[in-house]
Design a protein around this motif. Structure first.
Motif, PDB file in Angstrom:
ATOM      1  N   LEU A   1      -6.231 -25.384  12.297  1.00 21.48           N
ATOM      2  CA  LEU A   1      -4.940 -25.155  11.272  1.00 21.48           C
ATOM      3  C   LEU A   1      -4.054 -24.343  11.928  1.00 21.48           C
ATOM      4  CD1 LEU A   1      -5.513 -24.717   7.538  1.00 21.48           C
ATOM      5  CD2 LEU A   1      -3.770 -23.360   8.988  1.00 21.48           C
ATOM      6  N   LYS A   2      -2.851 -24.688  11.613  1.00 17.08           N
ATOM      7  CA  LYS A   2      -1.663 -23.936  12.264  1.00 17.08           C
ATOM      8  C   LYS A   2      -0.714 -24.197  11.254  1.00 17.08           C
ATOM      9  CE  LYS A   2       1.261 -23.498  16.654  1.00 17.08           C
ATOM     10  NZ  LYS A   2       1.377 -24.051  17.750  1.00 17.08           N
ATOM     11  N   LEU A   3       0.118 -22.880  11.169  1.00 21.50           N
ATOM     12  CA  LEU A   3       1.400 -22.622  10.404  1.00 21.50           C
ATOM     13  C   LEU A   3       2.567 -22.234  11.331  1.00 21.50           C
ATOM     14  CD1 LEU A   3      -0.393 -20.810   7.336  1.00 21.50           C
ATOM     15  CD2 LEU A   3       0.061 -23.153   7.530  1.00 21.50           C
ATOM     16  N   VAL A   4       3.634 -22.840  10.940  1.00 25.96           N
ATOM     17  CA  VAL A   4       4.679 -22.293  11.660  1.00 25.96           C
ATOM     18  C   VAL A   4       5.969 -22.280  10.618  1.00 25.96           C
ATOM     19  CG1 VAL A   4       6.371 -22.913  13.396  1.00 25.96           C
ATOM     20  CG2 VAL A   4       3.979 -23.507  13.812  1.00 25.96           C
ATOM     21  N   GLU A   5       6.405 -21.163  10.693  1.00 21.23           N
ATOM     22  CA  GLU A   5       7.583 -20.807   9.668  1.00 21.23           C
ATOM     23  C   GLU A   5       8.890 -21.115  10.649  1.00 21.23           C
ATOM     24  OE1 GLU A   5       4.479 -17.757   8.855  1.00 21.23           O
ATOM     25  OE2 GLU A   5       5.408 -18.611  10.694  1.00 21.23           O
ATOM     26  N   SER A   6       9.882 -21.372   9.799  1.00 22.74           N
ATOM     27  CA  SER A   6      11.293 -21.357  10.230  1.00 22.74           C
ATOM     28  C   SER A   6      12.248 -21.372   9.133  1.00 22.74           C
ATOM     29  CB  SER A   6      11.548 -22.729  11.077  1.00 22.74           C
ATOM     30  OG  SER A   6      11.457 -24.028   9.867  1.00 22.74           O
TER      31      SER A   6
ATOM     32  N   GLY B   1      23.818 -11.589  -1.387  1.00 24.15           N
ATOM     33  CA  GLY B   1      24.328 -12.662  -2.384  1.00 24.15           C
ATOM     34  C   GLY B   1      24.325 -14.237  -1.855  1.00 24.15           C
ATOM     35  N   GLY B   2      23.859 -14.098  -0.508  1.00 26.36           N
ATOM     36  CA  GLY B   2      23.630 -15.572   0.161  1.00 26.36           C
ATOM     37  C   GLY B   2      22.290 -16.075  -0.261  1.00 26.36           C
ATOM     38  N   SER B   3      22.308 -17.324   0.494  1.00 25.11           N
ATOM     39  CA  SER B   3      20.700 -18.096   0.309  1.00 25.11           C
ATOM     40  C   SER B   3      20.392 -18.459   1.683  1.00 25.11           C
ATOM     41  CB  SER B   3      21.029 -19.247  -0.515  1.00 25.11           C
ATOM     42  OG  SER B   3      21.664 -18.926  -1.827  1.00 25.11           O
ATOM     43  N   LEU B   4      19.099 -18.737   1.677  1.00 26.87           N
ATOM     44  CA  LEU B   4      18.028 -19.187   2.681  1.00 26.87           C
ATOM     45  C   LEU B   4      17.121 -19.782   2.521  1.00 26.87           C
ATOM     46  CD1 LEU B   4      17.928 -16.127   5.383  1.00 26.87           C
ATOM     47  CD2 LEU B   4      19.034 -18.143   5.545  1.00 26.87           C
ATOM     48  N   ARG B   5      16.792 -20.967   3.094  1.00 24.16           N
ATOM     49  CA  ARG B   5      15.417 -21.911   2.850  1.00 24.16           C
ATOM     50  C   ARG B   5      14.473 -21.608   4.068  1.00 24.16           C
ATOM     51  NH1 ARG B   5      14.430 -28.023   1.376  1.00 24.16           N
ATOM     52  NH2 ARG B   5      14.779 -28.207   3.658  1.00 24.16           N
ATOM     53  N   LEU B   6      13.409 -21.104   3.512  1.00 24.57           N
ATOM     54  CA  LEU B   6      12.204 -20.831   4.713  1.00 24.57           C
ATOM     55  C   LEU B   6      11.512 -22.144   4.509  1.00 24.57           C
ATOM     56  CD1 LEU B   6      11.383 -17.132   4.373  1.00 24.57           C
ATOM     57  CD2 LEU B   6      13.303 -18.032   5.535  1.00 24.57           C
ATOM     58  N   SER B   7      10.937 -22.558   5.696  1.00 24.56           N
ATOM     59  CA  SER B   7      10.282 -23.768   5.771  1.00 24.56           C
ATOM     60  C   SER B   7       8.647 -23.293   6.652  1.00 24.56           C
ATOM     61  CB  SER B   7      10.583 -24.988   6.312  1.00 24.56           C
ATOM     62  OG  SER B   7      11.647 -25.387   5.583  1.00 24.56           O
ATOM     63  N   CYS B   8       7.518 -24.020   6.099  1.00 21.64           N
ATOM     64  CA  CYS B   8       6.338 -23.630   6.851  1.00 21.64           C
ATOM     65  C   CYS B   8       5.683 -25.181   7.007  1.00 21.64           C
ATOM     66  CB  CYS B   8       5.589 -22.685   6.078  1.00 21.64           C
ATOM     67  SG  CYS B   8       3.911 -22.475   6.559  1.00 21.64           S
ATOM     68  N   VAL B   9       5.477 -25.406   8.388  1.00 19.34           N
ATOM     69  CA  VAL B   9       4.848 -26.618   8.503  1.00 19.34           C
ATOM     70  C   VAL B   9       3.459 -26.212   8.873  1.00 19.34           C
ATOM     71  CG1 VAL B   9       4.706 -28.665  10.048  1.00 19.34           C
ATOM     72  CG2 VAL B   9       7.030 -27.649   9.380  1.00 19.34           C
ATOM     73  N   MET B  10       2.623 -27.039   8.284  1.00 23.25           N
ATOM     74  CA  MET B  10       1.289 -27.048   8.478  1.00 23.25           C
ATOM     75  C   MET B  10       0.472 -28.302   9.297  1.00 23.25           C
ATOM     76  SD  MET B  10      -2.300 -26.881   5.842  1.00 23.25           S
ATOM     77  CE  MET B  10      -2.180 -25.342   5.158  1.00 23.25           C
ATOM     78  N   SER B  11      -0.281 -27.703  10.252  1.00 24.85           N
ATOM     79  CA  SER B  11      -0.736 -29.027  10.827  1.00 24.85           C
ATOM     80  C   SER B  11      -2.394 -28.765  11.070  1.00 24.85           C
ATOM     81  CB  SER B  11      -0.474 -28.920  12.308  1.00 24.85           C
ATOM     82  OG  SER B  11      -0.280 -27.624  12.970  1.00 24.85           O
ATOM     83  N   GLY B  12      -2.971 -29.798  11.284  1.00 27.10           N
ATOM     84  CA  GLY B  12      -4.337 -29.605  11.227  1.00 27.10           C
ATOM     85  C   GLY B  12      -5.256 -29.706   9.955  1.00 27.10           C
TER      86      GLY B  12
ATOM     87  N   ASP C   1      15.736  -7.499   0.247  1.00 24.93           N
ATOM     88  CA  ASP C   1      14.767  -8.675   0.671  1.00 24.93           C
ATOM     89  C   ASP C   1      14.615  -8.949   2.019  1.00 24.93           C
ATOM     90  OD1 ASP C   1      16.494 -10.438  -2.008  1.00 24.93           O
ATOM     91  OD2 ASP C   1      14.398  -9.717  -2.011  1.00 24.93           O
ATOM     92  N   ALA C   2      15.471  -8.255   2.819  1.00 29.15           N
ATOM     93  CA  ALA C   2      15.221  -8.100   4.430  1.00 29.15           C
ATOM     94  C   ALA C   2      13.718  -7.825   4.866  1.00 29.15           C
ATOM     95  CB  ALA C   2      16.155  -7.459   4.925  1.00 29.15           C
ATOM     96  N   ALA C   3      13.171  -8.490   5.478  1.00 26.06           N
ATOM     97  CA  ALA C   3      11.689  -8.633   5.999  1.00 26.06           C
ATOM     98  C   ALA C   3      11.290  -9.550   6.920  1.00 26.06           C
ATOM     99  CB  ALA C   3      10.849  -8.617   4.826  1.00 26.06           C
TER     100      ALA C   3
ATOM    101  N   THR D   1       8.891 -15.267  10.187  1.00 29.86           N
ATOM    102  CA  THR D   1      10.285 -15.761  10.409  1.00 29.86           C
ATOM    103  C   THR D   1      11.111 -14.368   9.856  1.00 29.86           C
ATOM    104  OG1 THR D   1      12.149 -17.374  10.288  1.00 29.86           O
ATOM    105  CG2 THR D   1      10.673 -17.089   8.338  1.00 29.86           C
ATOM    106  N   GLN D   2      12.158 -13.897  10.716  1.00 26.21           N
ATOM    107  CA  GLN D   2      12.786 -12.784  10.287  1.00 26.21           C
ATOM    108  C   GLN D   2      13.994 -12.842   9.332  1.00 26.21           C
ATOM    109  OE1 GLN D   2      12.087  -9.379  11.105  1.00 26.21           O
ATOM    110  NE2 GLN D   2      13.482  -8.867   9.631  1.00 26.21           N
ATOM    111  N   VAL D   3      14.143 -12.398   8.266  1.00 27.32           N
ATOM    112  CA  VAL D   3      15.287 -12.448   7.364  1.00 27.32           C
ATOM    113  C   VAL D   3      15.909 -10.910   7.374  1.00 27.32           C
ATOM    114  CG1 VAL D   3      16.059 -12.611   4.974  1.00 27.32           C
ATOM    115  CG2 VAL D   3      14.426 -14.376   5.809  1.00 27.32           C
TER     116      VAL D   3
END
Length: 121
Positions: free
Chosen positions: A2-7, A15-26, A89-91, A115-117
Motif C-alpha cells: 500500500l502506498k499513498l501519494v499526496e499532491s 481566502g483562496g482555495s486548494l484541492r489536495l489529492s491522495c492517490v492510493m496504490s496497492g 490552515d498552513a501546514a 504536501t505543504q500548504v
C-alpha cells in the motif's frame, strides 16, 4: 504494498482555495476509512477530516463549512477541497488510511509523505 501519494499543495492567498489529492496504490480505497491530517512544526498532528468505511464524514471544528473530504473509488483517489483558507490552515497535510471498518480514522497505520500548504496574508 500500500502506498499513498499526496499532491495539490502550494501557496495560496488568504481566502483562496486548494484541492489536495491522495492517490492510493496497492489497495482499493473503497470500504476503507481515509483521513487528512496536518502538522505544523512544534505542534501535534491534527486530524482535519475523515471519511469512514461507510462514507460518513467528520471534520475538526476549525474547518467545518470550509473543507470537504471526498473520494473517487473508481480512480482510487482521496480529495480534500479547502476553501476560504486562513493563515492557521498552513501546514504539512498528510493522507492516511485505516484498513479496518472504522468511521473516524483516529489512528490510521498508513501514511503518505505529505504536501505543504502555505497561506499568505
Amino acid at each position: 504494498q500500500l502506498k499513498l501519494v499526496e499532491s495539490g499543495g502550494g501557496q495560496v492567498d488568504v481566502g483562496g482555495s486548494l484541492r489536495l489529492s491522495c492517490v492510493m496504490s496497492g489497495y482499493t480505497i473503497s470500504g476503507l476509512c481515509m483521513g487528512w491530517f496536518r502538522q505544523v512544526p512544534g505542534k501535534e498532528r491534527e486530524r482535519v477530516a475523515a471519511i469512514g468505511y461507510d462514507g460518513f464524514t467528520s471534520y475538526t471544528d476549525s474547518v467545518k463549512g470550509r473543507f470537504t473530504i471526498s473520494k473517487d473509488n473508481a480512480k482510487n483517489i482521496l480529495y480534500l477541497q479547502m476553501n476560504s483558507l486562513k493563515p492557521e490552515d498552513a501546514a504539512m497535510y498528510y493522507c492516511a488510511a485505516d484498513l479496518t471498518s472504522a468511521r473516524y480514522c483516529y489512528t490510521p497505520p498508513y501514511w503518505g509523505q505529505g504536501t505543504q500548504v502555505t497561506v499568505s496574508s
